[in-house]
Motif scaffolding. Structure first.
Motif, PDB file in Angstrom:
ATOM      1  N   GLN A 485       8.388  -7.244  16.337  1.00  0.00           N
ATOM      2  CA  GLN A 485       7.976  -6.433  15.193  1.00  0.00           C
ATOM      3  C   GLN A 485       9.010  -5.834  14.158  1.00  0.00           C
ATOM      4  O   GLN A 485       8.930  -5.553  13.251  1.00  0.00           O
ATOM      5  CB  GLN A 485       7.220  -5.318  15.741  1.00  0.00           C
ATOM      6  N   ASP A 495       5.723  -8.387   2.954  1.00  0.00           N
ATOM      7  CA  ASP A 495       4.502  -8.158   3.219  1.00  0.00           C
ATOM      8  C   ASP A 495       3.500  -7.209   2.379  1.00  0.00           C
ATOM      9  O   ASP A 495       2.490  -7.189   2.167  1.00  0.00           O
ATOM     10  CB  ASP A 495       4.302  -7.753   4.641  1.00  0.00           C
ATOM     11  N   ASP A 496       4.402  -6.359   1.733  1.00  0.00           N
ATOM     12  CA  ASP A 496       3.757  -5.234   1.031  1.00  0.00           C
ATOM     13  C   ASP A 496       3.105  -5.916  -0.113  1.00  0.00           C
ATOM     14  O   ASP A 496       2.666  -5.020  -0.812  1.00  0.00           O
ATOM     15  CB  ASP A 496       5.050  -4.154   0.905  1.00  0.00           C
ATOM     16  N   GLU A 497       3.620  -7.060  -0.577  1.00  0.00           N
ATOM     17  CA  GLU A 497       3.231  -7.706  -2.034  1.00  0.00           C
ATOM     18  C   GLU A 497       1.627  -7.613  -1.881  1.00  0.00           C
ATOM     19  O   GLU A 497       1.012  -7.511  -3.040  1.00  0.00           O
ATOM     20  CB  GLU A 497       4.073  -9.160  -2.185  1.00  0.00           C
ATOM     21  N   LEU A 498       0.958  -7.699  -0.703  1.00  0.00           N
ATOM     22  CA  LEU A 498      -0.329  -7.444  -0.823  1.00  0.00           C
ATOM     23  C   LEU A 498      -0.858  -6.100  -0.480  1.00  0.00           C
ATOM     24  O   LEU A 498      -0.592  -5.621   0.643  1.00  0.00           O
ATOM     25  CB  LEU A 498      -0.933  -8.250   0.865  1.00  0.00           C
ATOM     26  N   THR A 499      -1.023  -5.513  -1.723  1.00  0.00           N
ATOM     27  CA  THR A 499      -1.373  -4.194  -1.911  1.00  0.00           C
ATOM     28  C   THR A 499      -2.767  -3.659  -1.191  1.00  0.00           C
ATOM     29  O   THR A 499      -3.701  -4.482  -1.376  1.00  0.00           O
ATOM     30  CB  THR A 499      -1.374  -3.611  -3.195  1.00  0.00           C
ATOM     31  N   PRO A 500      -2.811  -2.836  -0.129  1.00  0.00           N
ATOM     32  CA  PRO A 500      -4.130  -2.706   0.392  1.00  0.00           C
ATOM     33  C   PRO A 500      -4.877  -2.161  -0.530  1.00  0.00           C
ATOM     34  O   PRO A 500      -4.740  -1.303  -1.596  1.00  0.00           O
ATOM     35  CB  PRO A 500      -3.933  -1.912   1.703  1.00  0.00           C
ATOM     36  N   TYR A 501      -6.518  -2.209  -0.521  1.00  0.00           N
ATOM     37  CA  TYR A 501      -7.231  -1.498  -1.314  1.00  0.00           C
ATOM     38  C   TYR A 501      -7.565  -0.404  -0.584  1.00  0.00           C
ATOM     39  O   TYR A 501      -7.205   0.055   0.645  1.00  0.00           O
ATOM     40  CB  TYR A 501      -8.666  -2.355  -1.522  1.00  0.00           C
ATOM     41  N   ASP A 502      -8.409   0.487  -1.217  1.00  0.00           N
ATOM     42  CA  ASP A 502      -8.746   1.770  -0.764  1.00  0.00           C
ATOM     43  C   ASP A 502      -9.834   1.479   0.535  1.00  0.00           C
ATOM     44  O   ASP A 502     -10.724   0.829   0.247  1.00  0.00           O
ATOM     45  CB  ASP A 502      -9.641   2.662  -1.815  1.00  0.00           C
ATOM     46  N   MET A 503      -9.355   1.997   1.659  1.00  0.00           N
ATOM     47  CA  MET A 503     -10.202   1.809   2.830  1.00  0.00           C
ATOM     48  C   MET A 503     -11.052   3.040   3.348  1.00  0.00           C
ATOM     49  O   MET A 503     -11.278   2.686   4.386  1.00  0.00           O
ATOM     50  CB  MET A 503      -9.437   0.930   3.949  1.00  0.00           C
ATOM     51  N   ARG A 505     -13.622   4.378   2.935  1.00  0.00           N
ATOM     52  CA  ARG A 505     -15.036   4.142   3.000  1.00  0.00           C
ATOM     53  C   ARG A 505     -15.559   3.252   4.278  1.00  0.00           C
ATOM     54  O   ARG A 505     -16.754   3.113   4.317  1.00  0.00           O
ATOM     55  CB  ARG A 505     -15.693   3.558   1.738  1.00  0.00           C
ATOM     56  N   ASP A 506     -14.512   2.986   4.938  1.00  0.00           N
ATOM     57  CA  ASP A 506     -14.814   2.162   5.901  1.00  0.00           C
ATOM     58  C   ASP A 506     -15.300   3.185   7.351  1.00  0.00           C
ATOM     59  O   ASP A 506     -14.402   3.350   8.261  1.00  0.00           O
ATOM     60  CB  ASP A 506     -13.619   1.452   6.499  1.00  0.00           C
ATOM     61  N   GLY A 507     -16.447   3.609   7.175  1.00  0.00           N
ATOM     62  CA  GLY A 507     -16.758   4.428   8.401  1.00  0.00           C
ATOM     63  C   GLY A 507     -17.652   3.715   9.385  1.00  0.00           C
ATOM     64  O   GLY A 507     -17.838   2.417   9.269  1.00  0.00           O
ATOM     65  N   GLU A 508     -17.894   4.666  10.408  1.00  0.00           N
ATOM     66  CA  GLU A 508     -18.905   4.140  11.241  1.00  0.00           C
ATOM     67  C   GLU A 508     -20.208   3.792  10.631  1.00  0.00           C
ATOM     68  O   GLU A 508     -20.776   4.234   9.730  1.00  0.00           O
ATOM     69  CB  GLU A 508     -19.448   5.375  12.383  1.00  0.00           C
ATOM     70  N   LEU A 509     -20.714   2.717  11.132  1.00  0.00           N
ATOM     71  CA  LEU A 509     -22.024   2.078  10.589  1.00  0.00           C
ATOM     72  C   LEU A 509     -23.259   3.092  10.977  1.00  0.00           C
ATOM     73  O   LEU A 509     -23.515   3.170  12.099  1.00  0.00           O
ATOM     74  CB  LEU A 509     -22.442   0.609  11.115  1.00  0.00           C
TER      75      LEU A 509
END
Lengths: 849, 374
Positions: A485, A495-503, A505-509
């Motif tokens: 690692q 790897d950072d070239e893939l910018t993460p999207y806003d996450m 809102r990923d809450g418990e269903l």
């Protein structure tokens, strides 16, 4: 040669004369030397017969003379060497029994002076130089002289009580060497030396008697010094007896020669100190078969009557019984006795839980020691024991007793039918049950005593087992990972070239939507088959009930009925708590209707015990909620009196009514946030007084519960077998009583409650008794003091006597504690009401539900 | 707001901004002076600048049933229209024209039984589909035809999808779950001759997902299989032997994918985790990494052809994108209102036209364009 005695007498008299009269130091030393020669002459200077004569008849007289002349002037004239060689050696070389008696007499009679100091010095030398072992060895030699039983008794009592005698005389000036902590281990060491010489003598074919030594041991044990003695003796003896048969015989003889009246002390002391059944067996021999008293102590007293001992003692004791073929019948006898106690209902009911645990342990150890053939032989009795014992234990309302019963029952049945059907219970494996189960496999009988182990083998870290190494090998794979690692961390930017999207809102269903109205909630709970919906409805119930009290009141009884009958069909998480909270808030919201329903249902047909217990819990919690002062958020500007029933806390759900927030509050908050105060003291929490919401309705909770208890139903017999519910009921009544403090109705409630509990105060179930005691303390706390003495004085007097009785004699420790507390409370109230006529409310008292 | 300069200290990068506080000032801002300089940790700044979630490019409706499987066929789009095959629970295979975004044709060959899997054989004219009527059908779609030319009886009643491997010379290998619950059959196509039957000795339960793989070096093809007991196994087809097994889940393995370049695979189950594992030189499997999910259940996962991202279809109605290199979570795409059953990446020749499609139980197929800019 009849001139011998005469010559000795002459010499001694001359010696004494010289010492008493002479002022010349050379004469004195010569006289002392003459006397000394009779004790430790090198050659045949005084013939042997003269020496014997001296020791037998003149020695004591000489010693007495010496001790009575401790302040003689010539003693100061002696040089230290002369003092040691001539004077002290007179005490150290003679027969030690006479020396000890004379010295102790002297110490007793002497006043505090330099003379006393001198005699103490001598006594200390006496102890240090191992004269005690010489004394003990002298008593072992040959047959006991018949002429002097008094002398022996005196010697025995002085030897055993030496620290006490000296402490009596010297008070706090006693020396460390004479304190019990030093003296008894010394005595034990000297005793083992004497025993060693005995062994040697036996090997040489000389007869010895261990009578006196055994008496000494017994007396020391019975006076409570067994621990110190055995602490020194047992490790030595168990190491020596391991291989040497002569030593074994000496030990057995020693134990067997202990007089009957002191046998118990010796045996129980030994059993407690010895580690392991093999060592115990080689120390005790078959004394348990030969001596009735020892048998009683081992098979009865230590197992059935006392229960303070640790588990290893039980293991070694029972292992000892199991080791020898001759003692095996005793093991069976013990097993039967244990079975009898374990399966006796009265014992389960009346003996303290610690004793039951102890007996269960002993029983399990016995089972582990039993051979299969023996199990088969006594199968019927064991089966009978198991059946009746299981019933008694399962009937008990104390969970720990339950569990004990289950563990022992399971083990019994597994032992009886190793291959066949067996009992199986579900219980938590806590430390206690694990310990119990581990007792079934007996510890290795041939334990190495710790002395024979090489000393550093204990401190060494345990060698790495191959399995642990393998585990490390396994761990090697993940261990390689961080490195990998790390290397990929260097590629972080690539790897950072893939910018993460806003996450975010990923809450418990979320599952089903929560109902918005109480009627929807009710419908979902009654008819829905969708687990998610039921779960959400149950979770939302409490909030809905509080949000709209008016709507709740329309359906309250229906809803509480549904909740009471609701089953956990979908294994909902926190089901019990959610249901309970919903029922409690229902009770708080619509008190009269719901309590009316619940209290009548409590006594009606066709409810399970669980449901009845739930009713009680809900009532108690609702009472607590009602009695708590409401949060002072009810806006002070609106001058309407706070309604009887209102949501418990408006603070908890500010977002629910955010719009309804008063503008005044908003402004106040803003001002507060912009204001800076200097030298602000403690925040003023002006707790505004508000009338208790519980006081007006306390009767509705309380009296219906009291009304029907003596009418047994088909399914519910409160005064009969359902004593668990009875215990809870009494406890709940106590809780209601406690929360009714300062209510006008409290006095009536207290009176009724006392009447009720009076009938069941000697109930056999400790849970009920605990409830009763709790209820009594609640009455004491809640009923105003002056009313209590006006209206309840007779009851209080009776209660006082009864509480005293319980505090002393109840087998249950919790009961005793509760009774003591109630008694204290009662005394305090009495004192207060006598001292000052204005009693205080018990508002400060904390109470746990 | 202007980035004034950045510096790095204590192993942390900072950025100094000039002018007014940014509008997204959620984190604590440290005022350097009164002139409007602001410092904040670089990572935080990047997080605050995270891209807003994308919306689907377009959505296809009209399958009339939950979508079970998707297959793109977009190569040579200069000559041909890009196509998407979708298999749905009502037994129909829809052929979508991605240019017009309309149905070209609907293939009904499984008698109404749910279609589990579709794949093209080499060209867009030959299709193979697996249905729950226990049949695998071969279709001829050339010149507007839509006929079932051949079919194989699978005898498996499970939900396990088949796997197809292209071998030179017009031959294919097809791995099919066997009649015996635990076994996998491998057939040669088009001759339909059985190659081998693979059945584990231990009781691993039913196979849940299959993937055939032809290593570059070895001649013998291998088969990845995920089993009901949560283990992933690698089989050698020519020796018919189990090469390696890794118990990587506690629940049944729902889907797996393998990256032959890095010898690294990934599997999802009904648990709350995605696990990745590696195959070392001794052909043994090792668990490498695990990503915790918010909600349990992965129905399908797929690594993009360029091996940069991994897409998962979740029971929680969401599509998750992860960087394949370190399984770094990149995005959680929310559009569907029911369980997402499958994800697929298109095989466009032009990389930045590549699309990702996801089919869901809510009967829709959503298309996304993500991480297409190099």
């Amino acid at each position: 040669m009849d001139s011998g005695p005469l010559a000795v007498r002459l010499a001694v008299r001359q010696c004494i004369n010289t010492l008493s009269t002479s002022r010349d130091i050379t004469e004195v030393t010569e006289a002392l030397r003459t006397a000394g020669r009779y004790l430790s002459g090198t050659e045949d200077d005084p013939p042997a017969c003269q020496r014997e004569e001296f020791a037998r008849t003149h020695y004591t007289r000489l010693l007495q003379f010496l001790t009575s002349n401790l302040n003689a002037h010539w003693l100061e004239l002696l040089t230290p060497e002369q003092h040691m060689d001539l004077w002290v050696s007179l005490f150290l070389n003679g027969p030690p029994d006479q020396v000890l008696l004379v010295l102790l007499d002297c110490v007793n009679s002497c006043s505090l002076s330099s003379g006393l100091e001198r005699s103490l010095d001598v006594l200390e030398y006496f102890l240090q130089r191992g004269r005690l072992s010489a004394l003990l060895w002298a008593t072992c030699q040959g047959p006991p002289p018949a002429n002097s039983p008094q002398l022996r008794d005196a010697l025995l009592s002085r030897l055993v009580a030496l620290p006490d005698l000296l402490a009596n005389r010297l008070q706090e000036h006693t020396r460390p060497a004479f304190q019990p902590l030093h003296y008894y281990p010394l005595l034990a060491r000297e005793l083992s030396v004497a025993l060693e010489r005995t062994c040697q003598a036996l090997r040489d074919g000389v007869d010895c008697s261990l009578c006196f030594v055994a008496q000494l041991l017994g007396k020391a044990c019975v006076q409570g010094h067994g621990k110190e003695m055995f602490g020194v003796l047992v490790p030595r003896l168990s190491a020596l007896t391991q291989s040497d048969f002569v030593w074994k015989r000496v030990c057995w003889q020693l134990v067997e020669s202990v007089p009957e009246r002191w046998m118990e002390g010796v045996v129980s002391g030994l059993v407690q100190t010895v580690d392991g059944s093999a060592a115990l067996s080689s120390l005790l021999g078959n004394v348990v078969l030969k001596n009735k008293k020892a048998q009683f102590v081992i098979t009865n007293k230590l197992l059935l009557l006392q229960y303070k001992y640790k588990t290893p003692m039980l293991q070694s004791l029972l292992g000892y019984l199991a080791q020898d073929r001759g003692r095996r019948p005793l093991l069976i006898q013990v097993l039967k006795a244990l079975c009898g106690t374990w399966s006796s209902c009265s014992a389960v009911k009346h003996s303290p839980i610690e004793q039951q645990l102890y007996i269960s342990k002993a029983l399990l150890i016995c089972l582990g020691l039993l051979r299969d053939s023996e199990v088969l032989e006594h199968r019927e009795e064991l089966l009978q024991c198991m059946l009746s014992g299981m019933q008694c234990h399962l009937e008990s309302s104390i969970p720990r007793v339950h569990r004990l019963g289950m563990v022992v029952g399971e083990s019994l049945s597994a032992r009886l039918d190793p291959g066949g059907t067996r009992l199986q219970f579900q219980y938590e494996l806590d430390t206690e049950t694990k310990e119990l189960l581990s007792l079934l496999s007996p510890p290795p009988a041939h334990q190495q005593p710790p002395e024979t182990l090489p000393p550093d083998s204990r401190t060494e870290p345990p060698p790495k087992s191959p399995s642990s190494e393998r585990e490390e090998g396994k761990a090697g794979v993940p261990a390689a990972r961080p490195i990998k690692q790390h290397s990929s961390d260097s590629e972080l930017d690539s790897d950072d070239e893939l910018t993460p999207y806003d996450m975010t809102r990923d809450g418990e269903l979320g599952g089903a939507l929560a109902p918005r109205y109480i009627r929807d909630c009710l419908e979902a709970l009654t008819s829905s088959e969708d687990p998610g919906k039921v779960e959400v409805s149950l979770g939302a119930a409490e909030g809905l009930i509080k949000k709209n009290p008016a709507a709740t009141r329309e359906v309250s009884v229906e809803l509480v009925k549904v909740l009471l009958h609701l089953e956990d069909r979908f294994n909902t998480q926190g089901f019990l708590r959610l249901r309970q909270r919903a029922m409690v808030s229902l009770t708080v919201t619509d008190t009269l209707a719901v309590t009316g329903y619940l209290t009548t249902e409590f006594y009606s047909l066709n409810y399970s015990l669980r449901q009845r217990l739930d009713i009680l819990e809900v009532l108690a919690l609702a009472a607590q909620d009602l009695s708590q002062p409401t949060s002072a958020n009810s806006a002070p500007s609106s001058h309407k009196p706070p309604p009887l029933i209102q949501p418990v806390s408006t603070e908890t759900a500010p977002d629910l009514q955010g719009t309804a927030q008063h503008w005044r509050q908003v402004v106040d908050q803003r001002i507060e946030s912009k204001t800076r105060r200097f030298g602000k003291g403690a925040p003023r929490t002006g707790s505004s007084a508000s009338p208790s919401r519980f006081a007006p309705v306390a009767g509705c909770f309380f009296f219906p519960l009291l009304s029907n208890y003596d009418r047994p139903q088909v399914t519910f017999d409160l005064l009969g077998s359902d004593h668990l519910v009875l215990g809870r009921l009494v406890h709940t009544l106590g809780v209601l009583m406690y929360f009714a403090v300062n209510a006008p109705v409290a006095t009536q409630m207290g009176k009724a409650l006392l009447d009720f509990v009076w009938a069941i105060r000697y109930h056999t179930d400790p849970v009920v008794r605990q409830g009763v005691l709790f209820a009594v303390s609640a009455v004491l706390l809640s009923v105003p003091n002056e009313r209590m003495f006006l209206e309840l004085s007779d009851e209080m007097l009776e209660a006082r006597a009864w509480l005293g009785d319980v505090a002393e004699a109840d087998p249950d420790a919790d009961c005793r504690g509760l009774a003591e507390q109630s008694l204290l409370l009662l005394e305090k109230i009495l004192k207060k009401s006598i001292g000052s006529p204005s009693p205080l409310g018990p508002n400060g008292q904390a109470l746990q539900l | 707001m202007l980035l004034y300069y950045s510096f790095s200290t204590d192993g942390m990068s900072y950025a100094v901004f000039y002018s007014a506080p940014p509008s997204f000032s959620t984190g604590p801002l440290l005022s350097l002076s009164q002139f409007g300089f602001y410092v904040r940790p670089w990572r935080e700044w990047k997080a605050a600048m995270a891209l807003p979630l994308p919306d689907p490019q377009f959505v296809l409706r009209g399958t009339g049933a939950p979508v079970n499987t998707l297959h793109f066929c977009c190569r040579n789009q200069e000559q041909d229209k890009p196509l998407l095959f979708s298999g749905s629970a009502n037994g129909a295979v829809h052929v979508w024209n991605l240019r017009t975004r309309r149905t070209e044709s609907v293939l009904e060959g499984h008698g109404g039984a749910s279609v589990l899997w579709v794949q093209t054989l080499n060209s867009r004219d030959a299709l193979i589909s697996q249905g729950r009527d226990l049949r695998v059908c071969m279709w001829d779609l050339a010149e507007g035809r839509s006929v079932v030319t051949d079919s194989i009886l699978t005898e498996s009643v499970g939900f396990c999808q088949c796997s197809l491997l292209d071998r030179e010379g017009g031959h294919w290998l097809l791995a099919v779950p066997g009649a015996d619950m635990a076994a996998v059959r491998v057939l040669d196509l088009p001759s339909k001759t059985p190659v081998c039957t693979l059945k584990p000795d231990a009781n691993l339960g039913m196979p849940m997902c299959l993937k055939l793989w032809q290593p570059d070096s070895g001649s013998s093809p291998l088969l990845w299989a995920g089993y009901e007991d949560g283990s992933v196994s690698l089989w050698n087809l020519s020796e018919r032997s189990l090469l390696s097994r890794l118990a990587c889940h506690a629940e049944p393995v729902m889907s797996l994918d393998f990256d032959p370049g890095k010898l690294r695979g990934v599997s999802g189950s009904s648990e709350k985790a995605i696990n990745s594992w590696t195959l070392d030189g001794q052909q043994s499997l090792k668990l490498q990494d695990s990503v915790e999910l918010v909600n349990p259940g992965i129905s399908h996962l797929c690594i993009r052809e360029d091996r940069r991202i991994l897409a998962t279809a979740g029971w929680d109605h969401r599509i998750r994108l992860l960087g394949w290199k370190k399984l770094k979570p990149l995005a959680v795409l929310q559009y569907h209102t029911d369980v997402v059953q499958c994800v697929a990446f298109s095989d466009h020749d032009v990389p930045n036209k590549r699309l990702m499609a996801a089919g869901s139980k809510d009967q829709r197929i959503s298309f996304w364009s993500v991480y297409n800019q190099i």
